[in-house]
Write an enzyme that holds these catalytic residues in place. Structure first.
Site, short mmCIF file in Angstrom:
data_model
loop_
_atom_site.label_atom_id
_atom_site.label_comp_id
_atom_site.label_asym_id
_atom_site.label_seq_id
_atom_site.Cartn_x
_atom_site.Cartn_y
_atom_site.Cartn_z
N ASP A 1 2.14 -3.22 -5.61
CA ASP A 1 2.50 -1.79 -5.49
C ASP A 1 2.79 -1.21 -6.87
OD1 ASP A 1 2.33 -1.85 -2.72
OD2 ASP A 1 4.22 -0.77 -2.42
N ASP B 1 3.40 -8.83 -3.09
CA ASP B 1 3.62 -7.60 -2.33
C ASP B 1 4.23 -6.55 -3.25
OD1 ASP B 1 3.87 -5.91 -0.04
OD2 ASP B 1 6.00 -6.42 0.03
C1 IPM Z 1 1.09 -4.96 2.27
C2 IPM Z 1 2.12 -4.43 3.22
C3 IPM Z 1 2.39 -5.51 4.26
C4 IPM Z 1 2.95 -6.72 3.55
C5 IPM Z 1 3.31 -5.09 5.41
C6 IPM Z 1 2.87 -3.81 6.06
C7 IPM Z 1 3.44 -6.18 6.42
O1 IPM Z 1 3.27 -4.04 2.53
O2 IPM Z 1 -0.02 -5.29 2.72
O3 IPM Z 1 1.38 -5.03 1.07
O4 IPM Z 1 4.13 -6.79 3.27
O5 IPM Z 1 2.15 -7.63 3.27
MG MG Z 2 3.08 -4.10 0.43
#
Ligand code: IPM
Ligand code: MG
Length: 358
Positions: free
Chosen positions: A253, A249
């Site tokens: 990003d 996660d």
């Molecule tokens: C992602 C998002 C999700 C996650 C959230 C919105 C639940 O941040 O798809 O990366 O944490 O997996």
């Molecule tokens: Mg995420």
């Protein structure tokens, strides 16, 4: 001709509606071109489902996803639903779909569109040519582990989550990652925290065992803190990154931001019978309904659908190269705009991409 592919379309919230309706235009054009029949059916998930039915993932929407061949999703969430209990927040729709569809593998490519190199906060010399595939385990780890909850103890509260992985959960994601790396530059970096966590110790051991089946791929291991540093220090060292749900996660990003705009990056969640495709950005409620959102990540997600659900790699490449040409020609939505380029809205950007595809 084969019977039609059924595609569940979940626009979700905020800009989700605009970007998904534009991406569906691309879906239709490409399927006509390749003589594939597609039938789309829309349903509510996330905040819009909460408003209509009181829950983020209504039974009918889940059922539609399960009987479809693929799911195209926009984005869920927004300030309107932020105060709700965790169990009925918009985000639960995503987690529920991942779990119920058995989507244990999340593919998040971070590739630089060279026309956008200057949109990155990093120097062009560091990011030029990056092409990283982050493979995130998506149905295990701390997101789903038990016990979980908040309990009262000794006059105070205690919040609990559990990071847990079994051998078979690690094996299946590792196999997929080795196969993916085998079709790319054959370098796999498995990211964990094996110096501290037992679940990571097992992760590392199982990945090493699975490696014996894929000896053409070079495997390395990296601690997650080091990986987050290496990603901004020298991102080109990475080909495929394999990691768990939580680390994935965060690192996905970070990898996305190397490319300058999170509005550009698609994702695929696979592993079950039905793949799910969505942009990695959120619902951007501040610009919703204004024709300002960047539809490219969702359009590229349609490309991933053709590749991973329908086995039509060429359609995916065609969409990617059309997007590349449009960027080279200077068209930009607001999020990637810089002076000297041509500013366009959501619909116009899609028109121009469709033009390139024609
Ligand atoms: C992602 C998002 C999700 C996650 C959230 C919105 C639940 O941040 O798809 O990366 O944490 O997996
Ligand atoms: Mg995420």
């Amino acid at each position: 001709m084969a019977s039609a592919y059924k595609i569940a379309v979940f626009p979700g919230d905020g800009i989700g509606k605009e970007i998904v309706s534009q991406a569906v235009r691309v879906l239709q054009v490409i399927s006509n071109k390749y003589n594939i029949r597609v039938e789309t059916q829309e349903a509510l998930v996330g905040g819009s489902a909460i408003d209509a039915f009181g829950i983020p993932l209504p039974e009918d929407s889940l059922h539609l996803a399960m009987v479809s061949d693929a799911v195209l999703l926009g984005a869920v969430g927004g300030p309107k639903w932020e105060g709700l209990d965790y169990s009925i927040r918009p985000e639960r729709a995503l987690l529920g779909l991942r779990e119920k569809l058995g989507l244990f593998a999340n593919l998040r490519p971070a590739r630089l569109f060279s026309a956008l190199a200057d949109a990155s906060t990093l120097k062009r010399s560091v990011i030029e040519g990056i092409d990283i595939m982050v493979i995130r385990e998506l149905t295990g780890g701390i997101y789903f582990g038990r016990p979980r909850g908040i309990e009262k103890i000794d006059g105070q509260e205690r919040g609990i989550n559990t990071e847990v992985y079994t051998t078979s959960e690690i094996e299946r994601i590792a196999r997929l990652a080795f196969q993916m790396a085998g079709g790319r530059q054959k370098r796999l970096c498995s990211v964990d925290k094996a110096n501290v966590l037992e679940s990571s110790e097992l992760w590392r051991r199982v990945v090493n065992t699975v490696h014996k089946e894929y000896e053409d791929v070079t495997l390395s291991h990296m601690y997650v803190d080091n990986c987050s540093m290496q990603l901004i220090r020298d991102p080109r060292q990475f080909d495929v990154i394999l990691t768990n749900n939580m680390f994935g996660d965060i690192l996905s990003d970070e990898a996305a931001m190397l490319t300058g705009s999170i509005g550009m990056l698609p994702s695929a969640s696979i592993g079950g019978d039905v793949g799910m495709y969505e942009p990695i950005h959120g619902s951007a409620p501040d610009i919703a309904g204004q024709d300002k959102a960047n539809p490219i990540a969702t359009i590229l997600s349609v490309g991933m659908m053709f590749k991973y659900s329908f086995g039509l790699d060429i359609a995916c490449e065609e969409i990617e190269s059309a997007v590349n040409r449009v960027l080279d020609n200077g068209y930009r939505t607001r999020d990637i705009y810089s002076p000297g380029n041509k500013l366009v809205g959501t619909r116009k950007m899609t028109d121009i991409i469709l033009n390139e595809l024609a």
